[in-house]
Design an enzyme around this catalytic site. Structure first.
Site, PDB file in Angstrom:
ATOM      1  N   TYR A  97      27.678 -27.596  42.731  1.00 32.19           N
ATOM      2  CA  TYR A  97      28.769 -26.786  42.198  1.00 32.19           C
ATOM      3  C   TYR A  97      29.603 -27.622  41.243  1.00 32.19           C
ATOM      4  O   TYR A  97      29.861 -28.797  41.514  1.00 32.19           O
ATOM      5  CB  TYR A  97      29.675 -26.310  43.329  1.00 32.19           C
ATOM      6  CG  TYR A  97      29.038 -25.377  44.309  1.00 32.19           C
ATOM      7  CD1 TYR A  97      28.263 -25.861  45.349  1.00 32.19           C
ATOM      8  CD2 TYR A  97      29.228 -24.010  44.222  1.00 32.19           C
ATOM      9  CE1 TYR A  97      27.672 -25.011  46.255  1.00 32.19           C
ATOM     10  CE2 TYR A  97      28.656 -23.151  45.128  1.00 32.19           C
ATOM     11  CZ  TYR A  97      27.886 -23.662  46.136  1.00 32.19           C
ATOM     12  OH  TYR A  97      27.318 -22.812  47.033  1.00 32.19           O
ATOM     13  N   HIS A 124      30.302 -20.468  41.437  1.00 33.25           N
ATOM     14  CA  HIS A 124      28.908 -20.377  41.844  1.00 33.25           C
ATOM     15  C   HIS A 124      28.233 -21.691  41.494  1.00 33.25           C
ATOM     16  O   HIS A 124      28.667 -22.403  40.592  1.00 33.25           O
ATOM     17  CB  HIS A 124      28.197 -19.256  41.079  1.00 33.25           C
ATOM     18  CG  HIS A 124      28.508 -17.895  41.585  1.00 33.25           C
ATOM     19  ND1 HIS A 124      28.190 -17.485  42.871  1.00 33.25           N
ATOM     20  CD2 HIS A 124      29.105 -16.845  40.989  1.00 33.25           C
ATOM     21  CE1 HIS A 124      28.590 -16.249  43.024  1.00 33.25           C
ATOM     22  NE2 HIS A 124      29.139 -15.835  41.906  1.00 33.25           N
ATOM     23  N   LYS A 154      20.334 -20.046  38.072  1.00 33.00           N
ATOM     24  CA  LYS A 154      20.723 -21.446  38.226  1.00 33.00           C
ATOM     25  C   LYS A 154      19.616 -22.295  37.644  1.00 33.00           C
ATOM     26  O   LYS A 154      18.531 -21.832  37.361  1.00 33.00           O
ATOM     27  CB  LYS A 154      20.916 -21.778  39.708  1.00 33.00           C
ATOM     28  CG  LYS A 154      21.973 -20.937  40.366  1.00 33.00           C
ATOM     29  CD  LYS A 154      22.105 -21.277  41.823  1.00 33.00           C
ATOM     30  CE  LYS A 154      22.632 -20.122  42.634  1.00 33.00           C
ATOM     31  NZ  LYS A 154      23.935 -19.631  42.197  1.00 33.00           N
TER      32      LYS A 154
END
Lengths: 338, 482
Positions: free
Chosen positions: A276, A284, A315
């Site tokens: 993070y 997120h 991600k």
């Protein structure tokens, strides 16, 4: 009413402790190194103030593993103890922020095997004092509620126009006595007239002396939530190699941590860490990190699967490792056309 | 006297179709009939006996005749000439260059992959469609659907990023006190509605622009194009219309295949005869598929890509024998290829082939699954009919006692354990694409006591393997209550 306690005793057993945020330890700067318990091969933090301090200052989040006493039959919201990863414990030890102690052994040494009788007696006395203090607060509460009820009753009577004197006597006290306590409640009415308008400071022994008739008759037994009071005053130096199960991805973990990232265990996403850019409660994660060794052959299928996984959840899939020279290189993989 | 008419009884009113209320005829589906094209599950011919109807005595005669003729002169289940392919050592795969063979292998069993295509060898059609796009009504292959979808997604992402940046800018202004908070709320609502729609983007314009820049004159890979097929003047409206038509024909694109994409067989027009496109792609078979076709079915001959040194110009090249293929493929399943032809029981080729043969013989269509990070995908009937149901991961299981001895342990090829989080990664990827993860353990036998210089029986080696499958699903007690 301000209550003064020793630093290592839990304050949150009393409702008055919720008065000021200082009591929750938001600005706490504890004495370093802070104790990290090792129980059954896991590294746990039992003191919420220390866990908050580590999260705030050292970016160690951990995961809650304990049942909440206010909501026991569910596992969505958990509380202390906070479990930290072996990598996080290793990092704290290396930085000198924390030291590891074996809980079971500490208890044994402090209570059973210790020949220092004075220390044992001190410890037991402090537990007892805690119980007494809890009892005092309870008594004060009852006093306050009794006062309020009497005032209300007097107001009602005066409003009704009758002039019967308000009787501060046993029937009223018995009505308001909700507890099953025997001795303490009968003690209260005799002292009530003298303590009605006084703020009871519990450090003044004059009020407590009169009440404590029997030191062992307290009905409140407090179990300390942390083992800090058991530990010797000067903590031993934890050697760096005491943590045995640090995985091979530790250099990458340390590298990312030094660059300001927060990391949590990433089993949910199928990786080692979720990275993070700030506190997990605010952001997120940006990366799903997997640590590999410099010369380790990486299966192409794993790279493809990780890239696909990362892109599917927006991600980056990050592979990182330490070169023989010592510097850590990280690479992130993204599915190009999805 | 009674008259047989179709007159309706008077008390019942039935609406008779008048010319004005007649429904327009449904447009004929121009798609390929996949059930017809892929009617054979494997490149073999079956000759079942005709059905026997007890009520029809002639059927008995027919049955008897067919049975006797099969006894006397059994019809062959194999093609007259087997298909041929070349073993390419650089790419460690088998190439099938004959277009008819490639088409046959794809249509009967979905073997292989076109080198310039996603799966089905469709490069020629796509090239023709690209060149004929201005003429309208080109055929659409799966790759074009992918292209459209990717373009749409890219535009959507750009739009979303722009909206997000605007929102952040507004928020910053609000925090600085320069903007009223109420205005910001309205703008945010508008933004979220835009995001939810997700179809604001018009890819037609970008498609037109892209094709504008591409010059039709470029010689792509030696493609021969006649001058009259090049169209230089084309209006934007026309191109938009074409793209709109193409989009209405395409259904919602899916993850690994577009089963309902209408790969049209446009009626041969005059333009087709002008275009002479030489097929630049071939069909590429994995080692397991090639070995299955050669050894398991016996319909494929595999030749060496470079002729052997004792090749006389007049001699016919010999295909590899199954034993040679077995050894070569096991060697080339390692990288770099192992120097000796001796085959280890846990060679990657052997493990993969055993699982491939196992699932093929159960009737599944098995295709490689690199796209999802697993070994094989299992289809019920084929990629054009439905999506794959299962994703197979192959792991060797060293259960025989030999592998636990010190000598055996050192001979293991796979000796490190897989991580717990790796399994979660694979499982999560499969859940994202709605497939079930099947972990397939192949029990590895102890090393073969076979002399690899002498001919041996491949079947006896393969028979010693065992396959066990386990379905893996992630289950959470507090979230999955039904």
């Amino acid at each position: 009413m301000s209550l003064k306690f020793d630093l290592d005793l839990p304050r949150w057993t009393t409702p008055a402790a919720m008065e000021s945020p200082r009591d929750l330890g938001f600005d706490l700067q504890p004495d370093l190194p802070v104790p990290i318990s090792q129980v059954g091969g896991r590294y746990l933090l039992f003191d919420i103030k220390i866990a908050t301090y580590l999260r705030r200052e050292h970016r160690i989040c951990g995961t809650q593993t304990g049942t909440l006493p206010l909501a026991p039959s569910q596992n969505l919201f958990l509380g202390v103890p906070i479990e930290i990863m072996p990598e996080e414990a290793q990092l704290l030890v290396e930085k000198g922020v924390g030291f590891i102690f074996d809980e079971a052994r500490a208890h044994d040494e402090a209570m059973l095997q210790s020949s220092d009788k004075a220390r044992r007696a001190d410890y037991l006395a402090s537990i007892h004092k805690q119980s007494k203090q809890v009892e005092q607060v309870r008594i004060e509460e009852k006093e306050q509620s009794r006062k309020r009820a009497l005032r209300k009753r007097a107001a009602k009577l005066s409003a009704a126009g009758t002039s019967t004197p308000s009787r501060q006597d046993k029937p009223v006290a018995d009505l308001l006595d909700f507890d099953d306590d025997g001795a303490p409640s009968t003690v209260v009415p005799t002292e009530s007239s003298s303590t009605l308008d006084e703020t009871a400071s519990l450090q003044s022994e004059s009020t407590t002396k009169g009440r404590v008739s029997n030191p062992t008759s307290s009905n409140y037994h407090v179990t300390p939530a942390t083992s800090q009071s058991l530990l010797p005053p000067s903590p031993p130096q934890t050697p760096k190699s005491v943590i045995r199960d640090v995985p091979a991805s530790y250099p990458m973990y340390k590298h990312l941590h030094e660059n300001g990232f927060f990391m949590t265990p990433g089993l949910r996403f199928g990786c080692q860490y979720t990275v993070y850019p700030g506190d997990p409660l605010r952001f997120h994660s940006h990366f799903l990190a997997v640590g590999v060794e410099w010369d380790e052959p990486i299966e192409l299928m794993d790279v493809v699967g990780g890239g696909r996984l990362g892109t599917g959840v927006k991600k980056g899939f990050l592979l990182g490792g330490a070169s023989p020279a010592g510097d850590v290189r990280t690479f992130s993989i993204e599915w190009a056309a999805m | 006297m009674p008259v047989a008419t179709n007159r309706q009884p008077e008390n019942v009113s039935v609406p008779t179709p008048s010319p004005s209320t007649k429904r327009p005829p449904r447009p004929k589906r121009k798609g390929k009939n996949f059930a017809q094209t892929h009617s054979k599950p494997l490149p073999l011919e079956t000759h079942p006996l005709p059905a026997f109807h007890p009520s029809n005595p002639i059927s008995l005669l027919r049955l008897a005749y067919t049975y006797l003729s099969h006894l006397l002169l059994a019809p062959s289940s194999h093609p007259i000439r087997p298909y041929s392919g070349y073993f390419s050592t650089e790419t460690r795969s088998v190439h099938v260059t004959d277009p008819e063979h490639a088409r046959a292998l794809w249509e009967m069993g979905f073997f292989g992959k076109g080198t310039l295509s996603r799966s089905e060898p469709s490069w020629v059609e796509r090239e023709r469609a690209r060149l004929m796009k201005d003429r309208g009504g080109g055929r659409k292959a799966a790759e074009d659907a992918t292209k459209v979808r990717r373009e749409e997604r890219r535009m959507f992402k750009l739009e979303r990023a722009r909206v997000e940046a605007e929102r952040i800018g507004r928020q910053r202004l609000v925090e600085e006190g320069k903007l009223d908070a109420n205005d910001v709320l309205d703008d945010d609502e508008k933004d979220s509605s835009i995001e939810a729609a997700e179809t604001v983007i018009e890819p037609t314009q970008s498609d037109a622009l892209a094709t504008d820049h591409r010059s039709p004159n470029e010689a792509l890979n030696g493609i021969f194009v006649d001058e009259k097929t090049i169209v230089n003047d084309r209006t934007l409206d026309e191109s938009l219309l074409q793209n709109h038509d193409s989009r209405t024909q395409l259904l919602e694109p899916k993850t690994d295949a577009t089963p309902n994409t209408a790969t049209e067989t446009a009626p041969p027009s005059q333009d087709d005869t002008d275009l002479c496109i030489q097929d630049q792609e071939h069909l590429q078979l994995t080692l397991e598929e090639a070995f299955f076709l050669s050894y398991g079915l016996g319909v494929l001959n595999i030749y060496p890509s470079s002729p052997p040194e004792t090749y006389f110009p007049w001699s016919i090249p010999e295909p590899y024998t199954n034993i040679e293929l077995f050894e070569f493929f096991s060697q080339y399943s390692h990288f770099p290829p192992s120097p000796t032809p001796a085959v280890d029981p846990d060679d990657p080729f052997l493990l993969n082939y055993v699982a491939y043969h196992h699932f093929r013989s159960l009737g599944w269509v098995v295709r490689p699954g690199v796209k999802f990070g697993i070994d094989y995908l299992l289809y019920n009937r084929g990629p054009v009919f439905s999506h794959a149901e299962f994703a197979v991961l192959i792991l060797p299981a060293y259960t025989e006692r030999y592998w636990n001895t010190p000598g055996g342990r050192s001979r293991r090829r796979v000796w490190e354990q897989k991580d717990w989080w790796w399994l979660h990664c694979v499982n999560r990827v499969q859940s994202q694409v709605k497939k079930t993860l099947v972990v397939c353990y192949v029990d590895v036998p102890s090393p073969f006591d076979v002399d690899f210089d002498e001919p041996f029986d491949v079947g006896s080696i393969l028979r010693r393997y065992k396959v066990r499958e386990f379905v893996v699903r992630r289950w959470l007690a507090n979230r999955m209550r039904d």
